[in-house]
Design an enzyme around this catalytic site. Structure first.
Site, PDB file in Angstrom:
ATOM      1  N   TYR A  20       8.769 -13.753 -14.066  1.00 40.89           N
ATOM      2  CA  TYR A  20       7.679 -12.858 -13.635  1.00 40.89           C
ATOM      3  C   TYR A  20       6.350 -13.398 -14.171  1.00 40.89           C
ATOM      4  O   TYR A  20       5.361 -13.486 -13.422  1.00 40.89           O
ATOM      5  CB  TYR A  20       7.919 -11.421 -14.115  1.00 40.89           C
ATOM      6  CG  TYR A  20       6.765 -10.501 -13.740  1.00 40.89           C
ATOM      7  CD1 TYR A  20       6.545 -10.152 -12.410  1.00 40.89           C
ATOM      8  CD2 TYR A  20       5.873 -10.026 -14.708  1.00 40.89           C
ATOM      9  CE1 TYR A  20       5.465  -9.346 -12.043  1.00 40.89           C
ATOM     10  CE2 TYR A  20       4.797  -9.221 -14.354  1.00 40.89           C
ATOM     11  CZ  TYR A  20       4.595  -8.878 -13.018  1.00 40.89           C
ATOM     12  OH  TYR A  20       3.522  -8.095 -12.667  1.00 40.89           O
ATOM     13  N   GLY A  26      -2.783  -4.664 -17.797  1.00 42.33           N
ATOM     14  CA  GLY A  26      -1.617  -4.510 -18.675  1.00 42.33           C
ATOM     15  C   GLY A  26      -0.742  -3.417 -18.075  1.00 42.33           C
ATOM     16  O   GLY A  26      -0.637  -3.309 -16.847  1.00 42.33           O
ATOM     17  N   VAL A  30       0.709  -0.380 -16.353  1.00 41.53           N
ATOM     18  CA  VAL A  30       0.255   0.659 -15.425  1.00 41.53           C
ATOM     19  C   VAL A  30       1.486   1.467 -15.021  1.00 41.53           C
ATOM     20  O   VAL A  30       2.488   0.874 -14.590  1.00 41.53           O
ATOM     21  CB  VAL A  30      -0.348   0.054 -14.133  1.00 41.53           C
ATOM     22  CG1 VAL A  30      -1.089   1.123 -13.345  1.00 41.53           C
ATOM     23  CG2 VAL A  30      -1.255  -1.136 -14.438  1.00 41.53           C
ATOM     24  N   THR A  74       3.530   3.075 -12.598  1.00 42.24           N
ATOM     25  CA  THR A  74       3.711   3.143 -11.138  1.00 42.24           C
ATOM     26  C   THR A  74       5.219   3.076 -10.904  1.00 42.24           C
ATOM     27  O   THR A  74       5.994   3.350 -11.817  1.00 42.24           O
ATOM     28  CB  THR A  74       3.037   1.922 -10.464  1.00 42.24           C
ATOM     29  OG1 THR A  74       3.656   0.733 -10.998  1.00 42.24           O
ATOM     30  CG2 THR A  74       1.541   1.857 -10.720  1.00 42.24           C
ATOM     31  N   ALA A 132       0.821  -1.225   0.000  1.00 42.92           N
ATOM     32  CA  ALA A 132       0.000   0.000   0.000  1.00 42.92           C
ATOM     33  C   ALA A 132       0.849   1.266   0.000  1.00 42.92           C
ATOM     34  O   ALA A 132       0.318   2.370   0.098  1.00 42.92           O
ATOM     35  CB  ALA A 132      -0.919  -0.016   1.225  1.00 42.92           C
ATOM     36  N   THR A 133       2.171   1.128  -0.133  1.00 42.21           N
ATOM     37  CA  THR A 133       3.033   2.316  -0.057  1.00 42.21           C
ATOM     38  C   THR A 133       3.173   3.018  -1.403  1.00 42.21           C
ATOM     39  O   THR A 133       3.795   4.071  -1.478  1.00 42.21           O
ATOM     40  CB  THR A 133       4.443   1.925   0.430  1.00 42.21           C
ATOM     41  OG1 THR A 133       4.964   0.931  -0.463  1.00 42.21           O
ATOM     42  CG2 THR A 133       4.427   1.393   1.848  1.00 42.21           C
ATOM     43  N   ASP A 136       7.508  -7.295   5.717  1.00 46.31           N
ATOM     44  CA  ASP A 136       7.855  -7.870   4.415  1.00 46.31           C
ATOM     45  C   ASP A 136       7.005  -9.129   4.226  1.00 46.31           C
ATOM     46  O   ASP A 136       7.090 -10.051   5.056  1.00 46.31           O
ATOM     47  CB  ASP A 136       9.359  -8.228   4.449  1.00 46.31           C
ATOM     48  CG  ASP A 136       9.887  -8.673   3.111  1.00 46.31           C
ATOM     49  OD1 ASP A 136       9.147  -9.330   2.357  1.00 46.31           O
ATOM     50  OD2 ASP A 136      11.056  -8.377   2.823  1.00 46.31           O
TER      51      ASP A 136
END
Ligand code: NDP
Ligand code: 8X3
Length: 252
Positions: A153, A184, A186, A188, A10-11, A60
């Protein structure tokens, strides 16, 4: 107490946007992430802007002992979680399989798969006990299509897709909804993290097109969690209009 949502990661990015939208809709929040300063900023902003309470969990998700101790320490009222958003995740590197960095592979598998499992294993029994809840797993187009050098990934996000389906089956008798939101591109911190702080390389990913914003994805999450009780959104695959598949984009 009104409704409670727990959001991992949420950071920043999608997790932070979900926190904002859920707080705007009066959810109290449990926010999880490793960067304490970012959680402090988010908690301050959200409690000021909206009349909600925020619990910060600086932890974590790869560390079962740590995450387990933090969740156990929550006051009992805060364990009545209505929504869990399994969002914490990352990509590390973009290398062909024969040159992949094994430490990067471990980080992705430990965070995107094992971290998601740890959090789910801790929170889902509380939902089972209350016979309600909604788990939202943040998947990816990468869980549906493999692209060059995306190997590990993509495998972690394919695992999220399988776990999303498995959770829905196992939790069905307990009235718990399970949804995957799979975006797809984003914009960020995702690409900055993938390229280990190389901002120039990260910027290039989004050059010449309008990527999704974290807010676009949060709106999809909100749509899913705000459906009537009898409706479940199994999955939403959301792409920028300029992206037709994992690899086909229209750059101008
Ligand atoms: P960001 O890098 O902006 O956010 C990732 C979040 O995950 C941060 O809050 C980070 O917090 C948290 N996180 C990472 N590792 C851990 C950990 N070990 N323990 C706890 N928290 C952790 O990226 P996005 O918002 O884009 O990514 C969110 C999710 O969306 C990920 O699962 C990603 O795979 C997925 N996704 C992203 C897409 C994109 O193009 N951006 C597309 C499709 C899916 P902190 O560093 O403070 O711990
Ligand atoms: C993140 C988007 O296209 O890098 O899941 O796989 S992509």
């Amino acid at each position: 107490m009104s409704k409670i949502a727990l959001i991992t990661g949420a950071t920043s990015g999608i997790g932070a946007a979900c926190a904002d939208l859920l707080a705007a809709n009066s959810y109290h929040l449990i926010l999880v992430g490793r960067r304490a300063n970012k959680l402090d900023e988010a908690a301050l902003k959200l409690t000021k802007r909206y009349e909600v309470e925020v619990k910060k969990v600086v932890a974590d998700v790869r560390n079962l002992e740590e995450i387990s101790a933090c969740f156990e320490a929550l006051p009992s009222g805060w364990k009545k979680i209505d929504i869990l958003i399994n969002n914490a995740g990352l990509s590390q590197g973009l290398d062909p399989i024969h040159q992949g960095d094994i430490a990067d592979w471990n980080t992705m598998i430990d965070t995107n798969v094992k971290g998601l499992l740890y959090v789910t294993r801790l929170v889902s029994p509380w939902m089972v006990a209350q016979k309600k809840g909604h788990i939202v797993n943040i998947g990816s187009i990468a869980g549906h299509e493999v692209y060059p050098n995306g190997n590990v990934y993509c495998a972690t996000k394919a695992a999220v897709d399988a776990l999303n389906k498995g959770m829905r089956i196992d939790l069905l008798p307990y009235g718990i909804k399970v949804t995957a939101i799979s975006p797809g591109m984003v914009e960020t911190e995702f690409s900055k993290v993938r390229f280990k702080g190389d901002e120039g390389r990260a910027r290039k990913v989004y050059e010449g097109l309008d990527p999704l914003t974290a807010g676009d994805v949060a709106e999809a999450v909100w749509f899913a969690v705000s459906r009537p009780a009898h409706v479940n959104i199994n999955e939403m695959l959301i792409m920028p209009a300029a992206q037709a598949s994992a690899t086909i984009v229209d750059r101008r």
